[in-house]
Design an enzyme around this catalytic site. Structure first.
Site, PDB file in Angstrom:
ATOM      1  N   GLU A  34      -2.411  -6.720  12.001  1.00 40.52           N
ATOM      2  CA  GLU A  34      -3.835  -6.839  11.386  1.00 40.52           C
ATOM      3  C   GLU A  34      -5.058  -6.550  12.201  1.00 40.52           C
ATOM      4  O   GLU A  34      -6.257  -6.943  12.100  1.00 40.52           O
ATOM      5  CB  GLU A  34      -3.917  -8.180  10.723  1.00 40.52           C
ATOM      6  CG  GLU A  34      -4.292  -9.360  11.495  1.00 40.52           C
ATOM      7  CD  GLU A  34      -3.351  -9.723  12.401  1.00 40.52           C
ATOM      8  OE1 GLU A  34      -2.304  -8.899  12.758  1.00 40.52           O
ATOM      9  OE2 GLU A  34      -3.342 -10.851  13.281  1.00 40.52           O
ATOM     10  N   ASP A  66      -1.278  -6.301   2.169  1.00 40.69           N
ATOM     11  CA  ASP A  66      -1.555  -5.038   2.743  1.00 40.69           C
ATOM     12  C   ASP A  66      -2.796  -4.142   2.038  1.00 40.69           C
ATOM     13  O   ASP A  66      -3.419  -3.371   2.740  1.00 40.69           O
ATOM     14  CB  ASP A  66      -0.224  -4.008   1.944  1.00 40.69           C
ATOM     15  CG  ASP A  66       1.015  -4.430   2.784  1.00 40.69           C
ATOM     16  OD1 ASP A  66       0.928  -4.874   4.037  1.00 40.69           O
ATOM     17  OD2 ASP A  66       2.218  -3.637   2.294  1.00 40.69           O
TER      18      ASP A  66
END
Ligand code: GTP
Length: 552
Positions: free
Chosen positions: A465, A439
């Site tokens: 992502e 993250d």
């Protein structure tokens, strides 16, 4: 119906109607009162006149009695009757002359013998003049006559000696009081008149005094005894009364009071023409009618004034209330009218200021709430279009913007480039350093991307992502150069800390908008280019080309 009209009507009715009724009553009352007054006045005047005549009558009687009571004269007359003694006659003459001295208004005294022949007199009387005494005549008899334009009242009585008639005495008095009586019209107005009549031998009424409309009437003009509706006839019939609508000797309708003098057998009338009474009553009526008109006009004017005074402030207040109802919160001007309206105005103004304040507060509150709502809406919109992890715009926002920018670019024929970049081997990052570090890596990359793009560019997190950058007004080649710099920057970004520090790379797929492209085809092309970059070993940039990629 408006208040002012109700008030005017009420005022007129309440003020004028009772007054008009009163005046009407007064009118009829005054008329009957006036008539009664006239009658009473005539009655009183005639009674006074009757008494006056009766007092003269008494005086005549007294004078006769004065003569008849002279014993010496009666003895001398008896001697003359018996012996025609001149001395006796002279004695009689002397006695009556002496008696005359003490008597006022006396015209003459005449003495007649037992045969009714003149013996002697104080005035010139023809010798041998004989007095005519009817047998049944009640003595003393008194009557009026005119001699040499003079009115005389004659009284005749017997002369008795030892209960035997020895002769007669005749006393004549000037009766000018009759003329004075008929000439005195005090209290009789313009048409008032006295009538005095004695009974003619025919039974008719014979006027003994001049008449107003006939100055030569005395002892000439008569009224037939048959005409019983005429006041003087009624008087001679002995009826003492008030007569209305009675015709007089000249044919005029009169109000009359009749009197009868029984001893003289005379009629006495005092009268006034009805027209005069009516005229006087009409004058009074006219005054009353004019008063009524003035009262009505005044009542109307006062009614209008009062109703305006009462209703005007209320009407103004009502019209002002209407303004307030339409949202104009103006203060009502202070009025100098009656207290209740002043109080009402004060309370009304107080109410307006409260309403104004409330309204202002409400407006402020509404504005405040609206702003809060707008802010919240903005926040919600922001939240719905933002990615919670990176703070970047999300896929939904991107698709809206993409649609807008594609349209704009086509409209203005300007270039538009779409970039999709994907973190290489991110699964490995997660697996190696943990999901949190993964993250963190996404946040660092996002932050860097945000810091390098232009304000007009649109940056969004496209997937896990994956990121998208929409570059309006940017040619493909410009984009490639710009992205290459970014690609290198990312390579050097430090993720994690200490011994756990590492870096990541990204692969880039670029697609430029062609004329026949839609949002989805453009996206697909960028996606294919990214796939190509991944295939070509990652950490590189690939532009979509129909030849290189489209065919693959
Ligand atoms: N930490 C973290 N991981 C994520 C997030 N979203 C997706 N991932 C992970 O990203 C990884 C994506 O892996 P893959 O699709 O296999 O691709 P890759 O490992 O990046 O390999 P290539 O794309 O082929 O280079 C998966 O393990 C997902 O769990 C996220 O929000 N946080």
């Amino acid at each position: 119906m408006r208040l002012k009209h109700v008030l005017i009507l009420a005022f007129i009715l309440l003020s004028s109607v009772p007054m008009l009724l009163s005046l009407q009553y007064l009118n009829s009352f005054t008329a009957s009162q006036y008539e009664r007054q006239t009658e009473e006045q005539l009655s009183a005047l005639s009674l006074i006149a009757k008494k006056r005549i009766e007092s003269v009558l008494d005086r005549v009687k007294d004078n006769i009695a004065l003569i008849t009571s002279r014993t010496q004269m009666r003895i001398s007359l008896d001697q003359w009757n018996n012996a025609r003694d001149v001395k006796a006659r002279n004695k009689v003459h002397k006695i009556i002359n002496d008696a005359k001295v003490g008597l006022t208004k006396l015209h003459s005294i005449s003495i007649y013998d037992n045969k009714g022949v003149l013996v002697t007199a104080t005035a010139d009387t023809p010798n041998g003049h004989q007095i005519n005494i009817p047998v049944d005549k009640i003595l003393p008899s008194i009557k009026l006559l005119k001699r040499n334009d003079q009115l005389l009242m004659l009284g005749i009585d017997r002369l008795l000696l030892n209960n035997k008639v020895i002769g007669y005495v005749k006393v004549a008095l000037f009766a000018d009081f009759i003329v004075e009586l008929v000439n005195d019209r005090t209290g009789l107005g313009v048409t008032g008149e006295w009538l005095v009549a004695q009974r003619h031998d025919s039974g008719d009424a014979l006027f003994v005094a001049p008449l107003k409309y006939d100055h030569d009437a005395a002892f000439k003009r008569r009224v037939s005894k048959e005409k019983i509706d005429i006041p003087i006839t009624q008087a001679l019939l002995g009826n003492e009364r008030i007569m209305r609508h009675a015709p007089d000797y000249a044919g005029n309708l009169v109000i009359a009071s009749t009197r009868y003098l029984s001893e003289l057998d005379w009629g006495l009338v005092v009268k006034i023409e009805e027209d005069e009474v009516s005229q006087l009553m009409n004058k009074t009526k006219t005054v009353i009618y004019v008063s009524e008109v003035i009262i009505i006009i005044m009542a109307v004017l006062m009614g209008v004034g009062v109703s305006f005074y009462i209703s005007n402030p209320l009407e103004k207040l009502a019209s002002h209330t209407n303004k307030v109802a339409q949202g104009q919160f103006e203060q009502y001007p202070r009025s100098q009218t009656w207290k209740e309206v002043r109080d009402l105005t004060e309370h009304f103004n107080y109410m307006i200021s409260s309403m104004k304040e409330l309204n202002e507060n409400l407006n402020a509150k509404v504005a405040e709430r609206t702003k809060e709502l707008a802010d919240l809406n903005l926040q919600l919109t922001e939240l719905s279009t933002r990615d919670p992890l990176t703070g970047l715009h999300n896929r939904r926002f991107l698709s809206e913007k993409l649609s807008e920018e594609v349209s704009r670019a086509k409209r203005y024929s300007s270039p538009l480039t779409l970039v999709i970049l994907d973190v290489d081997h991110f699964k490995q990052v997660n697996d190696t350093w943990g999901h949190d570090v993964g993250d963190q890596a996404l946040k660092i990359i996002s932050s860097h991307l945000s810091s390098v793009i232009r304000e007009s560019d649109v940056l969004a997190r496209y997937g896990g992502e994956e990121f998208c950058i929409l570059l309006p007004a940017t040619e493909e080649e410009q984009a490639r150069k710009f992205l290459d710099r970014i690609r290198m920057d990312i390579e050097y970004l430090k993720i994690g800390s200490g011994e756990k520090c590492f870096s990541v790379t990204c692969s880039f797929g670029i697609a430029k908008l062609d004329d026949d492209d839609t949002e989805s085809s453009l996206t697909k092309k960028a996606d294919l280019a990214l796939y190509q970059a991944k295939s070509d070993g990652r950490n590189c940039i690939r532009c979509y080309s129909i030849d290189d990629i489209g065919g693959a």
